[in-house]
Design a protein around this motif. Structure first.
Motif, PDB file in Angstrom:
ATOM      1  N   LEU A 167     -35.246 -41.358 -18.362  1.00 46.04           N
ATOM      2  CA  LEU A 167     -34.000 -41.520 -17.614  1.00 46.04           C
ATOM      3  C   LEU A 167     -33.723 -42.997 -17.369  1.00 46.04           C
ATOM      4  O   LEU A 167     -32.568 -43.443 -17.434  1.00 46.04           O
ATOM      5  CB  LEU A 167     -34.091 -40.760 -16.290  1.00 46.04           C
ATOM      6  N   ALA A 168     -34.773 -43.778 -17.125  1.00 49.61           N
ATOM      7  CA  ALA A 168     -34.605 -45.215 -16.896  1.00 49.61           C
ATOM      8  C   ALA A 168     -34.039 -45.909 -18.128  1.00 49.61           C
ATOM      9  O   ALA A 168     -33.189 -46.798 -18.017  1.00 49.61           O
ATOM     10  CB  ALA A 168     -35.943 -45.841 -16.501  1.00 49.61           C
ATOM     11  N   THR A 169     -34.491 -45.500 -19.330  1.00 47.46           N
ATOM     12  CA  THR A 169     -33.958 -46.134 -20.542  1.00 47.46           C
ATOM     13  C   THR A 169     -32.507 -45.731 -20.793  1.00 47.46           C
ATOM     14  O   THR A 169     -31.766 -46.456 -21.459  1.00 47.46           O
ATOM     15  CB  THR A 169     -34.799 -45.767 -21.784  1.00 47.46           C
ATOM     16  N   LEU A 170     -32.095 -44.583 -20.270  1.00 45.61           N
ATOM     17  CA  LEU A 170     -30.705 -44.150 -20.435  1.00 45.61           C
ATOM     18  C   LEU A 170     -29.746 -44.920 -19.528  1.00 45.61           C
ATOM     19  O   LEU A 170     -28.594 -45.151 -19.885  1.00 45.61           O
ATOM     20  CB  LEU A 170     -30.578 -42.647 -20.147  1.00 45.61           C
ATOM     21  N   GLY A 209     -39.800 -55.088 -27.562  1.00 45.53           N
ATOM     22  CA  GLY A 209     -40.424 -53.774 -27.609  1.00 45.53           C
ATOM     23  C   GLY A 209     -39.931 -52.774 -26.586  1.00 45.53           C
ATOM     24  O   GLY A 209     -40.429 -51.650 -26.545  1.00 45.53           O
ATOM     25  N   GLY A 210     -38.949 -53.160 -25.759  1.00 45.57           N
ATOM     26  CA  GLY A 210     -38.414 -52.232 -24.771  1.00 45.57           C
ATOM     27  C   GLY A 210     -37.501 -51.200 -25.409  1.00 45.57           C
ATOM     28  O   GLY A 210     -36.763 -51.505 -26.337  1.00 45.57           O
ATOM     29  N   GLN A 238     -39.026 -39.758 -15.841  1.00 49.25           N
ATOM     30  CA  GLN A 238     -38.372 -40.868 -15.147  1.00 49.25           C
ATOM     31  C   GLN A 238     -38.215 -42.068 -16.081  1.00 49.25           C
ATOM     32  O   GLN A 238     -37.209 -42.776 -16.025  1.00 49.25           O
ATOM     33  CB  GLN A 238     -39.172 -41.245 -13.906  1.00 49.25           C
ATOM     34  N   SER A 239     -39.190 -42.273 -16.945  1.00 43.92           N
ATOM     35  CA  SER A 239     -39.108 -43.390 -17.889  1.00 43.92           C
ATOM     36  C   SER A 239     -37.959 -43.197 -18.868  1.00 43.92           C
ATOM     37  O   SER A 239     -37.228 -44.136 -19.187  1.00 43.92           O
ATOM     38  CB  SER A 239     -40.430 -43.539 -18.649  1.00 43.92           C
ATOM     39  N   ARG A 267     -38.340 -47.891 -14.234  1.00 44.95           N
ATOM     40  CA  ARG A 267     -38.784 -46.558 -13.836  1.00 44.95           C
ATOM     41  C   ARG A 267     -38.948 -46.474 -12.325  1.00 44.95           C
ATOM     42  O   ARG A 267     -38.617 -45.458 -11.705  1.00 44.95           O
ATOM     43  CB  ARG A 267     -40.104 -46.222 -14.521  1.00 44.95           C
ATOM     44  N   GLN A 268     -39.447 -47.554 -11.714  1.00 44.92           N
ATOM     45  CA  GLN A 268     -39.658 -47.544 -10.276  1.00 44.92           C
ATOM     46  C   GLN A 268     -38.337 -47.390  -9.520  1.00 44.92           C
ATOM     47  O   GLN A 268     -38.246 -46.644  -8.534  1.00 44.92           O
ATOM     48  CB  GLN A 268     -40.353 -48.840  -9.836  1.00 44.92           C
TER      49      GLN A 268
END
Length: 238
Positions: free
Chosen positions: A188-191, A72-73, A185-186, A196-197
């Protein structure tokens, strides 16, 4: 609600390079059976399907392309800009669609029957070349991100992505290049393939160093040369 609308009724669509190459008759053939629909922010445009029958054109707005893992990510592949074709692989063969397309902003999207688009590609070799180049550019970006996951740390990946987004969606404000899309931020994190942290910590460091500025979900590149220097440094383990 989807409605039928001729391409010729939206005059500035003709200024899109690949569309402008079509003769009136070819343009009419392409729009025959096509529909346009306005999607609200966050609304799904398409989802994975085994037998897709349409190709899409973004008339206005902003669209995100992403996939889901088995757990599911989300993994974002990038954003579609105004005038770009997306969901185009069915035009080149019997490929299933494995990605999701979601409106990031209110977006107007053309949905074109695959057969109509294929006929246009066959009639105009220059059109086929431009669409193929667009696909190639996207694949090159995906390959670069896969390489980054193996050889680059998160700081380098974030710096590269900020530069890429600024190139694609940047505007000049107060002497600085600003990424003119609302990115969390989330997202950008998946990119960049990180948590996210970790991305949040990296952005804080870059901001503290005076390399970027943040305001209302937008990011400005205050020292793009320094960010590029981070990218061009020797690869480091992820």
């Amino acid at each position: 609600m989807a409605t039928s609308l001729a391409f010729t009724e939206v005059w500035h669509l003709r200024n899109i390079d690949w569309l402008a190459q079509l003769e009136d008759q070819e343009l009419e053939e392409l729009e025959r059976g096509a529909v346009t629909r306005r999607y609200a922010r966050g609304e799904m445009i398409f989802a994975p399907t085994q037998s897709p029958h349409s190709v899409y054109l973004l008339h206005s707005g902003l669209v995100r392309i992403y996939r889901l893992s088995e757990c599911g990510g989300e993994t974002s592949f990038g954003y579609v800009a105004t005038g770009e074709v997306f969901g185009e692989l069915p035009a080149f063969g019997d490929y299933s669609r494995e990605s999701f397309a979601q409106a990031v902003r209110t977006s107007q999207v053309w949905k074109i029957p695959r057969e109509n688009f294929q006929r246009a590609l066959k009639a105009r070799s220059a059109l086929a070349i431009q669409v193929t180049k667009q696909i190639g550019d996207r694949l090159k970006k995906v390959e670069s991100r896969v390489e980054d996951l193996v050889f680059r740390n998160v700081r380098t990946r974030v710096a590269r992505m900020l530069g890429e987004l600024a190139d694609d969606f940047g505007c000049e404000e107060n002497g600085h290049r600003v990424i003119d899309i609302p990115i969390t931020q989330s997202e950008l994190a998946t990119l960049v393939g990180a948590t996210r942290q970790t991305v949040n910590q990296t952005l804080r460091e870059l901001s503290h160093e005076g390399l970027i500025g943040r305001d209302n979900r937008r990011i400005g590149l205050l020292q793009p040369e320094q960010l590029q220097r981070i990218v061009t440094m020797a690869p480091e383990p992820a």
